[in-house]
Motif scaffolding. Sequence first.
Motif, PDB file in Angstrom:
ATOM      1  N   GLY A 110      -1.407 -29.992   1.258  1.00 34.60           N
ATOM      2  CA  GLY A 110      -0.929 -28.816   0.818  1.00 34.60           C
ATOM      3  C   GLY A 110      -2.030 -28.027   0.270  1.00 34.60           C
ATOM      4  N   ARG A 111      -1.392 -27.066  -0.746  1.00 31.17           N
ATOM      5  CA  ARG A 111      -2.354 -26.257  -1.224  1.00 31.17           C
ATOM      6  C   ARG A 111      -3.615 -26.934  -1.971  1.00 31.17           C
ATOM      7  N   GLY A 112      -3.265 -28.207  -2.434  1.00 25.09           N
ATOM      8  CA  GLY A 112      -4.486 -28.939  -3.127  1.00 25.09           C
ATOM      9  C   GLY A 112      -5.437 -29.090  -2.137  1.00 25.09           C
ATOM     10  N   ALA A 117       1.419 -30.626   7.365  1.00 23.83           N
ATOM     11  CA  ALA A 117       1.175 -29.679   6.145  1.00 23.83           C
ATOM     12  C   ALA A 117       2.233 -29.078   5.297  1.00 23.83           C
ATOM     13  N   SER A 118       2.114 -28.589   4.279  1.00 23.47           N
ATOM     14  CA  SER A 118       3.190 -27.816   3.373  1.00 23.47           C
ATOM     15  C   SER A 118       3.214 -26.216   4.453  1.00 23.47           C
ATOM     16  N   ARG A 119       4.110 -25.547   3.634  1.00 21.22           N
ATOM     17  CA  ARG A 119       4.175 -24.234   4.203  1.00 21.22           C
ATOM     18  C   ARG A 119       3.064 -23.543   3.704  1.00 21.22           C
ATOM     19  N   SER A 120       2.730 -23.922   2.432  1.00 20.02           N
ATOM     20  CA  SER A 120       1.404 -23.151   1.629  1.00 20.02           C
ATOM     21  C   SER A 120       0.145 -23.426   2.537  1.00 20.02           C
ATOM     22  N   ALA A 121      -0.103 -24.659   3.126  1.00 15.97           N
ATOM     23  CA  ALA A 121      -1.200 -24.687   4.007  1.00 15.97           C
ATOM     24  C   ALA A 121      -1.182 -24.049   5.249  1.00 15.97           C
ATOM     25  N   ARG A 175       2.761 -27.739  12.704  1.00 14.63           N
ATOM     26  CA  ARG A 175       2.716 -28.827  11.972  1.00 14.63           C
ATOM     27  C   ARG A 175       3.329 -28.970  10.604  1.00 14.63           C
ATOM     28  N   GLN A 176       4.135 -27.610  10.297  1.00  6.72           N
ATOM     29  CA  GLN A 176       4.730 -27.469   9.014  1.00  6.72           C
ATOM     30  C   GLN A 176       5.796 -28.482   9.162  1.00  6.72           C
ATOM     31  N   VAL A 177       6.026 -29.092   7.643  1.00  5.94           N
ATOM     32  CA  VAL A 177       7.076 -30.259   7.559  1.00  5.94           C
ATOM     33  C   VAL A 177       7.965 -29.295   6.435  1.00  5.94           C
ATOM     34  N   GLY A 178       9.332 -29.545   6.752  1.00  6.80           N
ATOM     35  CA  GLY A 178      10.017 -28.805   5.538  1.00  6.80           C
ATOM     36  C   GLY A 178      11.208 -28.082   6.197  1.00  6.80           C
ATOM     37  N   GLN A 179      11.898 -27.133   5.503  1.00  7.87           N
ATOM     38  CA  GLN A 179      13.016 -26.712   5.735  1.00  7.87           C
ATOM     39  C   GLN A 179      12.869 -25.371   6.842  1.00  7.87           C
ATOM     40  N   THR A 180      11.812 -24.724   6.889  1.00 12.98           N
ATOM     41  CA  THR A 180      11.354 -23.945   7.874  1.00 12.98           C
ATOM     42  C   THR A 180      10.508 -24.307   8.759  1.00 12.98           C
ATOM     43  N   GLY A 181      10.310 -25.733   8.779  1.00  7.90           N
ATOM     44  CA  GLY A 181       9.254 -26.508   9.525  1.00  7.90           C
ATOM     45  C   GLY A 181       9.918 -27.554  10.151  1.00  7.90           C
ATOM     46  N   ILE A 217       0.392 -31.944  -2.148  1.00  9.19           N
ATOM     47  CA  ILE A 217       1.780 -31.254  -2.261  1.00  9.19           C
ATOM     48  C   ILE A 217       2.577 -31.512  -3.430  1.00  9.19           C
ATOM     49  N   SER A 218       3.171 -30.398  -3.924  1.00  7.14           N
ATOM     50  CA  SER A 218       3.922 -30.559  -5.322  1.00  7.14           C
ATOM     51  C   SER A 218       5.303 -31.336  -4.934  1.00  7.14           C
ATOM     52  N   GLY A 219       5.695 -30.792  -3.786  1.00  5.42           N
ATOM     53  CA  GLY A 219       7.155 -31.590  -3.454  1.00  5.42           C
ATOM     54  C   GLY A 219       8.251 -30.515  -3.895  1.00  5.42           C
ATOM     55  N   ILE A 237      11.504 -28.329  -2.927  1.00  2.00           N
ATOM     56  CA  ILE A 237      12.643 -28.965  -2.277  1.00  2.00           C
ATOM     57  C   ILE A 237      12.715 -28.520  -1.136  1.00  2.00           C
ATOM     58  N   GLN A 238      12.008 -27.460  -0.495  1.00  4.96           N
ATOM     59  CA  GLN A 238      12.213 -27.100   0.883  1.00  4.96           C
ATOM     60  C   GLN A 238      11.069 -27.981   1.690  1.00  4.96           C
ATOM     61  N   HIS A 239      10.285 -28.578   1.022  1.00  2.40           N
ATOM     62  CA  HIS A 239       9.333 -29.382   1.689  1.00  2.40           C
ATOM     63  C   HIS A 239      10.194 -31.052   1.744  1.00  2.40           C
ATOM     64  N   ILE A 291      -0.244 -38.400  -3.060  1.00  4.12           N
ATOM     65  CA  ILE A 291      -1.517 -38.290  -4.089  1.00  4.12           C
ATOM     66  C   ILE A 291      -1.431 -37.030  -4.618  1.00  4.12           C
ATOM     67  N   ASN A 292      -1.615 -37.052  -5.935  1.00  2.82           N
ATOM     68  CA  ASN A 292      -1.333 -35.776  -6.548  1.00  2.82           C
ATOM     69  C   ASN A 292      -2.099 -35.859  -7.988  1.00  2.82           C
ATOM     70  N   ARG A 293      -2.857 -34.958  -8.368  1.00  3.81           N
ATOM     71  CA  ARG A 293      -3.529 -35.067  -9.774  1.00  3.81           C
ATOM     72  C   ARG A 293      -2.472 -34.666 -10.945  1.00  3.81           C
TER      73      ARG A 293
HETATM   74  P1  FAD Z   1       1.894 -26.242  -4.433  1.00  3.09           P
HETATM   75  O1  FAD Z   1       3.155 -26.036  -4.821  1.00  3.09           O
HETATM   76  O2  FAD Z   1       0.913 -25.122  -4.925  1.00  3.09           O
HETATM   77  O3  FAD Z   1       1.284 -27.347  -5.083  1.00  3.09           O
HETATM   78  C1  FAD Z   1      -0.273 -28.253  -4.727  1.00  3.09           C
HETATM   79  C2  FAD Z   1      -0.214 -29.291  -5.427  1.00  3.09           C
HETATM   80  O4  FAD Z   1      -1.514 -29.768  -5.076  1.00  3.09           O
HETATM   81  C3  FAD Z   1       0.058 -29.419  -6.869  1.00  3.09           C
HETATM   82  O5  FAD Z   1       0.991 -30.529  -7.100  1.00  3.09           O
HETATM   83  C4  FAD Z   1      -1.193 -29.887  -7.480  1.00  3.09           C
HETATM   84  O6  FAD Z   1      -1.169 -30.597  -8.505  1.00  3.09           O
HETATM   85  C5  FAD Z   1      -1.821 -30.585  -6.214  1.00  3.09           C
HETATM   86  N1  FAD Z   1      -3.235 -30.645  -6.399  1.00  3.09           N
HETATM   87  C6  FAD Z   1      -4.166 -29.778  -6.418  1.00  3.09           C
HETATM   88  N2  FAD Z   1      -5.546 -30.084  -6.260  1.00  3.09           N
HETATM   89  C7  FAD Z   1      -5.440 -31.312  -6.185  1.00  3.09           C
HETATM   90  C8  FAD Z   1      -6.193 -32.471  -5.976  1.00  3.09           C
HETATM   91  N3  FAD Z   1      -7.790 -32.148  -6.047  1.00  3.09           N
HETATM   92  N4  FAD Z   1      -5.863 -33.750  -5.739  1.00  3.09           N
HETATM   93  C9  FAD Z   1      -4.757 -34.181  -5.842  1.00  3.09           C
HETATM   94  N5  FAD Z   1      -3.533 -33.048  -6.006  1.00  3.09           N
HETATM   95  C10 FAD Z   1      -4.051 -32.016  -5.972  1.00  3.09           C
HETATM   96  N6  FAD Z   1       7.498 -25.219   1.895  1.00  3.09           N
HETATM   97  C11 FAD Z   1       7.050 -26.323   2.738  1.00  3.09           C
HETATM   98  O7  FAD Z   1       6.172 -27.113   2.768  1.00  3.09           O
HETATM   99  N7  FAD Z   1       7.946 -26.254   3.992  1.00  3.09           N
HETATM  100  C12 FAD Z   1       8.806 -25.540   4.284  1.00  3.09           C
HETATM  101  O8  FAD Z   1       9.638 -25.690   5.488  1.00  3.09           O
HETATM  102  C13 FAD Z   1       9.110 -24.329   3.303  1.00  3.09           C
HETATM  103  N8  FAD Z   1      10.241 -23.656   3.597  1.00  3.09           N
HETATM  104  C14 FAD Z   1      10.456 -22.720   2.841  1.00  3.09           C
HETATM  105  C15 FAD Z   1      11.815 -21.887   2.881  1.00  3.09           C
HETATM  106  C16 FAD Z   1      11.933 -21.171   2.036  1.00  3.09           C
HETATM  107  C17 FAD Z   1      13.317 -20.089   2.218  1.00  3.09           C
HETATM  108  C18 FAD Z   1      11.143 -20.833   0.804  1.00  3.09           C
HETATM  109  C19 FAD Z   1      11.616 -19.830  -0.271  1.00  3.09           C
HETATM  110  C20 FAD Z   1      10.228 -21.773   0.686  1.00  3.09           C
HETATM  111  C21 FAD Z   1       9.863 -22.650   1.553  1.00  3.09           C
HETATM  112  N9  FAD Z   1       8.796 -23.359   1.368  1.00  3.09           N
HETATM  113  C22 FAD Z   1       8.470 -24.457   2.281  1.00  3.09           C
HETATM  114  C23 FAD Z   1       7.662 -23.212   0.206  1.00  3.09           C
HETATM  115  C24 FAD Z   1       7.964 -24.064  -0.891  1.00  3.09           C
HETATM  116  O9  FAD Z   1       8.929 -23.613  -1.692  1.00  3.09           O
HETATM  117  C25 FAD Z   1       6.451 -24.402  -1.586  1.00  3.09           C
HETATM  118  O10 FAD Z   1       6.116 -23.017  -2.167  1.00  3.09           O
HETATM  119  C26 FAD Z   1       5.687 -25.237  -0.922  1.00  3.09           C
HETATM  120  O11 FAD Z   1       6.082 -26.271  -0.319  1.00  3.09           O
HETATM  121  C27 FAD Z   1       4.455 -25.434  -1.922  1.00  3.09           C
HETATM  122  O12 FAD Z   1       3.395 -25.819  -0.919  1.00  3.09           O
HETATM  123  P2  FAD Z   1       2.379 -27.079  -1.749  1.00  3.09           P
HETATM  124  O13 FAD Z   1       3.119 -28.258  -2.204  1.00  3.09           O
HETATM  125  O14 FAD Z   1       1.137 -27.304  -0.772  1.00  3.09           O
HETATM  126  O15 FAD Z   1       1.600 -26.171  -3.063  1.00  3.09           O
END
Ligand code: FAD
Length: 345
Positions: A234-236, A259-263, A273-279, A292-294, A296-298, A311-313
């Motif tokens: 994910g974004r991490g 990957a998460s959508r952010s990635a 590679r996107q996992v989740g509601q729109t993946g 990956i933060s977790g 609901i869409q993921h 794995i998350n810090r």
């Molecule tokens: P973030 O929420 O930013 O989380 C990053 C995480 O990484 C944080 O928890 C942080 O603690 C951790 N981190 C950072 N650095 C490190 C490190 N060095 N070591 C360990 N941990 C670290 N999302 C999807 O994934 N799939 C979908 O299909 C999807 N569909 C969507 C549909 C709609 C209509 C909407 C509104 C949103 C959708 N989303 C989807 C987006 C979703 O809401 C989240 O924004 C997205 O999943 C967040 O991605 P993330 O967890 O990678 O990023």
Amino acid sequence: AEEDADPEELARRELVAGYRGVWVFVEQTEGEAARVSWELMGKGKELAAKLGVELCAVVMGDQVGHLCREAFSYGADKAYLMDQLVLKHYRTYPYLDALCHLIDKFKPEIVLMGATGMGRDLAGAVATRVKTGLTADCTGLDIDAKRNLMQTRPAFGGNIMATIMCDRFRPQMATVRSHVMPMPAQMPGCTGKIVPVSLPISEADIFTKVLQVIRDKKAGDVDIAGAEFIVSGGRGMMAKENFAILQELADELGGVVGASRSAVDAGWMPGDRQVGQTGKTVRPKIYIACGISGAIQHLVGMQDSDLIVAINRDKEAPIFEVANYGIVGDLFDVVPALIAALREM
Ligand code: FAD
């Protein structure tokens, strides 16, 4: 007795009367069925048992009789077979005519299809023509006390789960994505009744022509939906090049990188590679979520994995609520340590 007297309920019963049976549309390409059709057969069997009705497969194509036998092995009691050259390749109009013809003739109460490109196109067109409702991308299907299909799916950006009913219209139609329902066990040797039906339509009636089928070589290179081991970032992950360590971990496990959508939005990983509601919805043996933060869409795309490692810090990250094993730490320390440990095994 009180309910019997309710005129609205009586009117409803009259509208839905005469519709019987659960149908699964068997999607095929070049004679090969899409996995989601068999997953739906498993769910369809359960619904048909609750309703006390038959489970029927709908098989369309050219020289596709073998798919009826395959459908019986996955639990169908009956198969409606439309085997004719005009149905060789999927095109909306002949398939729309064909399925509406079957619905008019045999009146099913439920029609299920995969939420694939083909299923999404066909289900919407059919529902419009037969004037019924359609719930797309269901994650749960059940039967209520009035024999209605309860169609559950995420709504409002995944913030709530909505249960949708099609109270007064038949058939009740729903699409379900691949890997949302478990694959049923196959029972070779099971047989059923094949009902051949032909559609009075010829090639001259159809405006779309298939000249050539070119397979997309890139697509299907990596199928995250079918993978047994997925390491997702994910974004991490912070940057595209950091996904190399996830690839290393995935290679050790014989898996693939998701990957998460952010990635994906950041351009670090391709959209497939996107996992989740729109993946994609995935159901691997092991899903490892890194940074990956977790949201609901993921979660809706991976929470049915057999085993989840996060794995998350941030120890408060919601991903830990669905994880079987949670590692609170920096992924850039934890992932290399996991790779080293696997190499020592
Ligand atoms: P973030 O929420 O930013 O989380 C990053 C995480 O990484 C944080 O928890 C942080 O603690 C951790 N981190 C950072 N650095 C490190 C490190 N060095 N070591 C360990 N941990 C670290 N999302 C999807 O994934 N799939 C979908 O299909 C999807 N569909 C969507 C549909 C709609 C209509 C909407 C509104 C949103 C959708 N989303 C989807 C987006 C979703 O809401 C989240 O924004 C997205 O999943 C967040 O991605 P993330 O967890 O990678 O990023």
